[in-house]
Design a protein around this motif. Structure first.
Motif, short mmCIF file in Angstrom:
data_model
loop_
_atom_site.label_atom_id
_atom_site.label_comp_id
_atom_site.label_asym_id
_atom_site.label_seq_id
_atom_site.Cartn_x
_atom_site.Cartn_y
_atom_site.Cartn_z
N ARG A 207 0.86 -1.18 0.00
CA ARG A 207 0.00 0.00 0.00
C ARG A 207 0.90 1.24 0.00
O ARG A 207 1.31 1.71 1.06
N GLY A 213 3.45 7.17 6.10
CA GLY A 213 2.52 7.90 6.97
C GLY A 213 2.64 7.48 8.42
O GLY A 213 2.58 8.32 9.33
N GLY A 267 -3.17 12.00 7.46
CA GLY A 267 -3.81 12.09 6.15
C GLY A 267 -3.29 11.03 5.19
O GLY A 267 -4.06 10.39 4.46
N VAL A 268 -1.97 10.83 5.18
CA VAL A 268 -1.38 9.83 4.28
C VAL A 268 -1.83 8.42 4.66
O VAL A 268 -2.12 7.60 3.77
N ILE A 270 -4.68 7.54 6.01
CA ILE A 270 -6.08 7.38 5.58
C ILE A 270 -6.15 7.16 4.07
O ILE A 270 -6.82 6.25 3.57
N VAL A 271 -5.43 8.01 3.33
CA VAL A 271 -5.46 7.92 1.87
C VAL A 271 -4.89 6.58 1.38
O VAL A 271 -5.46 5.91 0.52
N ALA A 272 -3.74 6.18 1.96
CA ALA A 272 -3.11 4.93 1.52
C ALA A 272 -3.93 3.71 1.90
O ALA A 272 -4.03 2.76 1.11
N SER A 273 -4.50 3.71 3.11
CA SER A 273 -5.26 2.55 3.55
C SER A 273 -6.54 2.35 2.73
O SER A 273 -7.05 1.23 2.65
N ARG A 274 -7.03 3.41 2.11
CA ARG A 274 -8.23 3.31 1.27
C ARG A 274 -7.89 2.98 -0.18
O ARG A 274 -8.78 2.87 -1.02
N TYR A 276 -6.13 4.73 -2.40
CA TYR A 276 -6.05 5.83 -3.36
C TYR A 276 -4.64 6.02 -3.94
O TYR A 276 -4.48 6.69 -4.96
N THR A 277 -3.64 5.45 -3.29
CA THR A 277 -2.27 5.62 -3.79
C THR A 277 -1.82 4.46 -4.68
O THR A 277 -0.68 4.47 -5.15
#
Length: 284
Positions: A207, A213, A267-268, A270-274, A276-277
Motif C-alpha cells: 500500500r 505515513g 492524512g497519508v 487514511i489515503v493509503a489505507s483506502r 487511493y495511492t
C-alpha cells in the motif's frame, strides 16, 4: 535529590594523523550503514512487495548516497531557516561551517524525501514505496544520532531538580537536567523502529505511502512528547510568550514543526489505507 555525573567523553572518537573522527560523524555513518543493510534485506523479500515493483540490490546501494546528500543538505538548510536565520544572514559564510554543528531533523527529512522522489523517478520506481522503504529504516539513524547528541553533551533537557536520574551537563550550568537525548533515542529511535518493523510485517510495501505515513505520525508524536523534557534552543526559547508557556509547559520550535507532520501522517495513512495511492492499471 542527588544527580548523575555526566560521563566526560571526548567528542573525537579517534584520530588518523591530522584527521579527527568525531562520534557525531560515526553516528551518521553507522545510521546510514545500518539503514542500508536493513533496506537491502527488506528489498530482497519478494512477498513484501507484490504487486509493487521490487527494487534491485543496486537500487538500494545507489539510494543510500542520494539519501545521505539529502539529509546533510536538507538538515543544514532547515537549521539555518528554522532555528538561526538572523545569525546566518549576518554571517552567511557560517552556513557552510557544518563542522561546528547545526542540523535540523525536519529539514533533513524534507531533503531526504526530495532525494528519494528524484531517485525513484530516475529508476522508474514508485516514489511512495521507496519513501516507505526509507521510513522503515530511518529510526536506526535517529537512534545513533541522539546517542551522539548525548556524548557531545548538547541538546540537553530541562532542569529536573527532583528527578533521581537527572544529569549535570558540563556546559549547561550547575543544575541537573533531564537526559532528553536518551529519551529521544528511545522514543524516536528504538520504539519507532519496533513500530515500523511490526508495520512492515503486517502490511509490507503493498500500500504505497502507508508505512511512510505511520513513520511521520509516529515520529511527530515521539518528538512532541520528548520536547516537554528538552530545553528549547537558546536563540529561540519558548514560543508565543509567557502566558502560553505557563499553560502548556512551553511550546518549542520542535513541537511547532511536528504538528503539521502529525496531520500529514494521519492524512497519508487514511489515503493509503483506502487504496487511493495504488498505481492505476491500464485497461484495454
Amino acid at each position: 535529590m542527588p544527580s548523575l555525573t555526566f560521563p566526560i567523553i571526548d567528542p573525537i572518537a579517534f584520530s588518523i594523523g591530522p584527521f579527527a573522527i568525531r562520534w557525531y560523524a560515526l553516528a551518521y555513518v553507522t545510521g546510514l550503514l545500518g539503514g542500508w543493510f536493513y533496506a537491502k534485506r527488506l528489498a530482497a523479500r519478494t512477498e513484501l512487495w507484490a504487486p509493487q515493483r521490487q527494487p534491485k540490490p543496486v537500487d538500494v546501494d545507489d539510494l543510500i548516497v542520494w539519501v545521505a546528500l539529502g539529509v546533510v543538505l536538507g538538515g543544514r538548510v532547515g537549521y539555518v531557516l528554522f532555528y538561526n536565520l538572523s545569525t546566518y544572514l549576518a554571517q552567511p559564510l557560517e552556513i557552510f561551517a557544518v563542522w561546528r554543528g547545526g542540523m535540523s531533523f525536519h529539514g533533513g527529512l524534507l531533503g531526504a524525501a526530495l532525494a528519494i522522489v528524484l531517485f525513484a523517478r530516475t529508476r522508474k520506481l514508485n516514489p511512495l514505496t521507496m519513501l516507505d522503504l526509507a521510513s522503515t529504516v530511518a529510526p536506526i539513524g535517529l537512534f545513533f544520532g541522539r546517542i551522539a547528541n548525548f556524548i557531545n553533551g548538547e541538546l540537553w533537557g530541562r532542569t529536573a531538580i527532583d528527578f533521581p536520574y537527572a544529569v549535570v551537563f558540563p556546559h549547561a550550568g550547575p543544575l541537573p537536567r533531564h537526559p532528553s537525548q536518551l529519551y529521544e533515542a528511545f522514543g524516536e529511535g528504538l520504539l519507532l523502529f519496533i513500530l515500523m518493523a511490526i508495520a512492515v510485517r503486517l502490511f509490507g510495501f503493498r500500500r504505497p505511502g502507508l508505512l511512510g505515513g505511520i513513520f511521520i505520525l509516529g515520529y511527530a508524536i515521539a518528538r512532541i512528547v520528548c520536547e516537554f523534557f528538552r530545553e528549547p534552543d537558546e536563540q529561540l526559547g519558548f514560543l508565543f510568550g509567557a502566558s502560553v508557556q505557563a499553560l502548556s509547559g512551553g511550546i518549542t520550535m520542535g513541537m511547532l514543526l511536528s504538528i503539521p507532520m502529525a496531520l500529514l501522517g494521519m492524512g497519508v495513512i487514511i489515503v493509503a489505507s483506502r487504496g487511493y495511492t495504488q498505481p492505476r492499471t491500464e485497461t484495454a
